[in-house]
Structures are given as structure tokens and as C-alpha cells.
Design an enzyme around this catalytic site. Structure first.
Site, PDB file in Angstrom:
ATOM      1  N   ASN A 144       1.043  -1.420   0.168  1.00  0.00           N
ATOM      2  CA  ASN A 144      -0.175  -0.082  -0.057  1.00  0.00           C
ATOM      3  C   ASN A 144       0.970   1.091  -0.220  1.00  0.00           C
ATOM      4  OD1 ASN A 144      -2.672   1.551   0.383  1.00  0.00           O
ATOM      5  ND2 ASN A 144      -1.766   2.355   1.726  1.00  0.00           N
ATOM      6  N   GLU A 208      -0.341   1.393  -5.449  1.00  0.00           N
ATOM      7  CA  GLU A 208      -0.458   2.729  -5.475  1.00  0.00           C
ATOM      8  C   GLU A 208       0.705   3.128  -6.421  1.00  0.00           C
ATOM      9  OE1 GLU A 208      -1.181   2.260  -3.103  1.00  0.00           O
ATOM     10  OE2 GLU A 208      -3.708   2.864  -2.338  1.00  0.00           O
ATOM     11  N   ASP A 257      -5.990  21.068   8.366  1.00  0.00           N
ATOM     12  CA  ASP A 257      -6.423  20.012   7.552  1.00  0.00           C
ATOM     13  C   ASP A 257      -7.032  20.716   6.140  1.00  0.00           C
ATOM     14  OD1 ASP A 257      -6.737  17.247   6.107  1.00  0.00           O
ATOM     15  OD2 ASP A 257      -6.272  16.048   7.753  1.00  0.00           O
TER      16      ASP A 257
HETATM   17 MN    MN Z   1      -4.916   1.542  -0.903  1.00  0.00          MN
END
Ligand code: MN
Length: 452
Positions: A144, A208, A257
């Protein structure tokens, strides 16, 4: 073709007058963030002389749709297709023995990097542009890659914010196997495609990196890290080889954020950096929280998903926008050509299901420009009746980033605004009147000494 990298892309932008350099000495504390935030919709920027470090800072690389399209080598009309195609057809990334990022190998000292302090109430420097890659402890073929903010605590420790998505799941798997740590590579200074892929909603099990590799037509190369079991881009600027200490939690925050407000301070895992790989003349990449770049990187792939979902139910959809005022995350404006009464409400439902963080959806007719919010408001003012055109859905899961949502449960109230013209009413009553123009009036205006 040159290998895709941050520095090659910055050079390209500079050649095309889409980037500039600041030569004056500036501080990582507020000064670089302030200048970057002002410039980012217009230009990417390199700060050559940083007060606190010898390493230059590049910022605002993906601060406009135009620059992201440039990075992917496409026109804006092809942007969604490019993202969706990469998500559907990830391309296995090649591993190479060596890469530019291995030019220097050294003991960790985070203090030597120009890590920014962004907003007025911040108490710590934060790394915000890093992509974190980790292998699944159950199956090392599964990897990931995601973006996480990292709070600098000392020379070799960081706190990492992990929302319950894929990296969180990998941490849980490691814990279930009785492990205390999870190896990660923290890569800083990467080509925009890698950042865009790392923030895209690829399903669990898809790397990704492979999504980015498809966007880059197979040009991405990875290295195996030397001191931890993780992979990273071979031509990143900087890699921190690190471990998440799964049982050690520290206070993470305060941090601003995507909404531009301070997120809650929470207990989050500690990260220990064990070694640093970097280019000898490395560049540090900064990314301003709540800036255009942050919103575009987080929102674009979601916008593509919403467009696809709406198109499935209303093929005459014209445009979709996660608006800047809606934090690039919470508000969607959809324009479409309504063919049957109810198309607009189906579009609202599709948008809610495509991106669970969406809070408000406004649907307008195709004559309304989704990028002109004054015109969107005009459509609400002249084509919308709340008792017929408003959909309210109470107590649904929303975004944890919205300070008005229920913070304990994550519950929120969603609303859809159908600001399209009812098909059973005469259309001309809703159309904006125009003053006819001719060449004479155009000439008179063009001779005036200012630009309209
Ligand atoms: Mn992912």
C-alpha cells in the site's frame, strides 16, 4: 524520454514559465508557507536559500489543474479518463538495483531537512508531501502507498496520522501476527503522478505505485530499501527508512487539515527513522495544508469517481466540481442536461455514493458554469424551491474533517440541492437575458485603458 521525477518536472515548468525561484533567504516557519500559498494557483516555486537548512524547498507543484495535466501530459478533457484508466488497469512497476536516491546513505537527523511550520497555532514542523509505502505482513506481494502527515518530534522520531484505511489495516494485520512494528519507506520529493496515485481511492490489494506507473506509461522504477522491508521510487529526492512502532502512541497535532481548521489532537503511532537515503543535492518537497495543491491531490481522483458514477445514471452530465470553498472534499457541483424530471436527484444520490465524505451536492443545468460559483448561487436563487428541490439525509457517515459533524460518532447530515429548471415550466422564464453586442461596442471597449 527522461525519467519522471520531481526535479525534471520542475525544470519543465520553469521552461514554460509555470514556475519561479525565490533567491532571498526565507524561513521554514511561516515564510515559505505564506509565499507558497499566495503563489500556488499561478506558479510552482523553488526556495533556493532556506534559513534553517542547506537543502532547497520546492512547493506548490500541483497547485493548479493545468500543472497536474501537464505532469500527466494530457489535456484537461482527458484528465478523468486518465485517472480512471490507471485505477482500473494498474501496471506492475519494475524494481531496479540502483537509483539516484541512493547517492547518499546516512544516519537519521531530521533537523537537517527544511521541514515547514505552517500555521499560527502549530507547535511542530510537519512533513506533508511524503508518500508512505508498506508491504502487507500477510503477503509481501501486496503493498500500500498513501500520503500521511508526519509530525517531527526529534532527530529520528515522527508521529504519523493514520485514518482507518489501508495503512491502518496493514498495522492491524501486523499486530494480529504478534508484531510490534511495521516497516515503511517515507519518500519525499516525487513526480506528481506518484502523489496523485497515492491519494487515489485504489482498492485494498492494489499498489498505488502500479497506478502511478500506468499514469507514467511504465516509466516508474522502484528500489528495495536497504534497512527496512519496503519499496520506494528509485528517483525520489529523499527516503526515510522507518518503522511504525505499533504499540507506542503519542499526541499528534495540532495540525490544520483540508478544511483550513485545526484537526483534533489524538493519540497516534510513533515512527522511528532508522536510516536516510537521498540524492547528494536533494530537494525537499513541501505541500501547504489546506492549499490548492492539497485539495487537488486529495480531491481529483474522487472527482473523477463522482463523474463516472453520475454518468452511469445521467449520461448527459456535463461537468463535476469539488469546489475550493467546499474544501475540495465536501461540496460537489454537477452540471447536466436534464432529460427526464428526476435526473438531477439521481445525480445527487450517485454523488453521495461515489464519495462518502460529500456533504452537499448542488445540481445545475448545463448553462451554468461549475467553476463560476456566483452563477451557481444565481441558479440556487432563481431555480430552486426548498420544499420540492431539497433532499436531506440525516445521521449518515460523513467526513471526520468537518468540524460541524458529530465528532464522536462521525455522523453528519447531508443535503442535495436540485437547482435545475423544472421541465414542466416554460424554460425562457429561467434564462438569463442578454444585451445584444456588435462590433462597434466591442471596439469602443477594446480601446479603453483597462482589461475587463
Ligand atoms: Mn491503498
Amino acid at each position: 524520454m527522461k525519467k519522471p521525477s520531481l526535479r525534471e518536472f520542475f525544470n519543465l515548468l520553469e521552461k514554460e514559465n509555470k514556475a519561479l525561484r525565490i533567491k532571498e533567504e526565507v524561513s521554514v516557519k511561516f515564510e515559505i508557507p505564506f509565499i507558497t500559498k499566495k503563489l500556488e494557483p499561478y506558479k510552482a516555486v523553488m526556495f533556493e536559500k532556506v534559513k534553517e537548512a542547506k537543502i532547497p524547498v520546492v512547493a506548490g507543484i500541483c497547485g493548479s489543474r493545468e500543472r497536474i495535466c501537464r505532469a500527466l501530459n494530457i489535456n484537461e478533457e482527458k484528465l478523468y479518463d486518465k485517472i480512471l484508466e490507471a485505477l482500473k488497469n494498474p501496471l506492475k512497476t519494475k524494481i531496479v538495483e540502483d537509483g539516484e536516491v541512493k547517492e547518499v546513505k546516512e544516519k537519521p537527523n531530521l533537523k537537517k531537512f527544511p521541514i515547514l511550520i505552517h500555521y499560527n497555532c502549530d507547535k511542530y514542523p510537519y512533513v506533508t508531501s511524503a508518500i508512505i509505502s508498506a508491504k502487507n505482513p500477510d503477503n509481501e506481494e501486496v503493498e500500500n502507498v498513501s500520503i500521511h502527515r508526519l509530525q517531527v518530534l526529534d532527530e529520528k522520531h515522527l508521529a504519523i496520522r493514520i485514518v482507518p484505511r489501508h495503512l491502518y489495516k496493514l498495522c492491524q494485520i501486523a499486530k494480529d501476527k504478534g508484531k510490534n512494528t511495521l516497516d515503511i519507506a517515507i519518500s519525499i520529493g516525487n513526480h506528481p503522478a506518484i502523489l496523485l496515485a497515492a491519494s487515489s481511492p485504489a482498492p485494498f490489494g492494489v499498489s498505488e505505485f502500479d497506478v502511478a506507473n500506468r499514469m507514467l506509461n511504465g516509466e516508474l522504477k522502484l528500489i528495495e530499501c536497504e534497512n527496512v522491508n519496503a519499496r520506494a521510487p528509485a528517483n525520489s529526492e529523499i527516503i526515510f527508512e522507518a518503522r511504525i512502532l505499533l504499540n507506542k502512541l503519542v499526541e499528534e497535532g495540532p495540525f490544520v487539515d483540508i478544511t483550513g481548521t485545526y484537526d483534533a489532537v489524538r493519540l497516534q503511532p510513533l515512527v522511528e527513522v532508522v536510516n536516510v537515503l537521498r540524492r547528494s543535492d536533494c530537494i525537499y518537497q513541501a505541500l501547504i495544508p489546506a492549499g490548492f495543491e492539497h485539495k487537488l491531490l486529495m480531491g481529483l481522483a474522487r472527482e473523477a469517481k463522482i463523474w463516472e458514477a453520475v454518468r452511469n445514471v445521467v449520461p448527459t452530465v456535463k461537468a463535476v466540481r469539488l469546489t475550493d470553498g467546499g474544501c475540495g472534499w465536501l461540496h460537489v457541483v454537477i452540471s447536466l442536461k436534464k432529460q427526464i424530471e428526476g435526473d438531477s436527484k439521481n445525480a445527487i444520490l450517485a454523488a453521495f455514493s461515489a464519495h462518502p465524505s460529500v456533504k452537499h451536492v448542488i445540481v445545475v443545468d448545463e448553462d451554468i458554469d461549475v467553476d463560476n460559483l456566483s452563477t451557481v448561487e444565481w441558479a440556487l436563487a432563481t431555480r430552486f424551491q426548498a420544499d420540492e428541490d431539497l433532499i436531506i439525509i440525516k445521521n449518515v457517515r460523513g467526513s471526520s474533517l468537518d468540524p460541524s459533524a458529530e465528532q464522536e460518532t462521525g455522523l453528519t447530515c447531508k443535503a442535495g440541492f436540485d437547482a435545475t429548471i423544472p421541465l414542466n415550466k416554460p424554460k425562457e422564464k429561467f434564462e438569463k437575458a442578454k444585451i445584444p453586442e456588435n462590433q462597434k461596442v466591442k471596439d469602443i471597449l477594446s480601446k479603453l485603458n483597462f482589461k475587463i
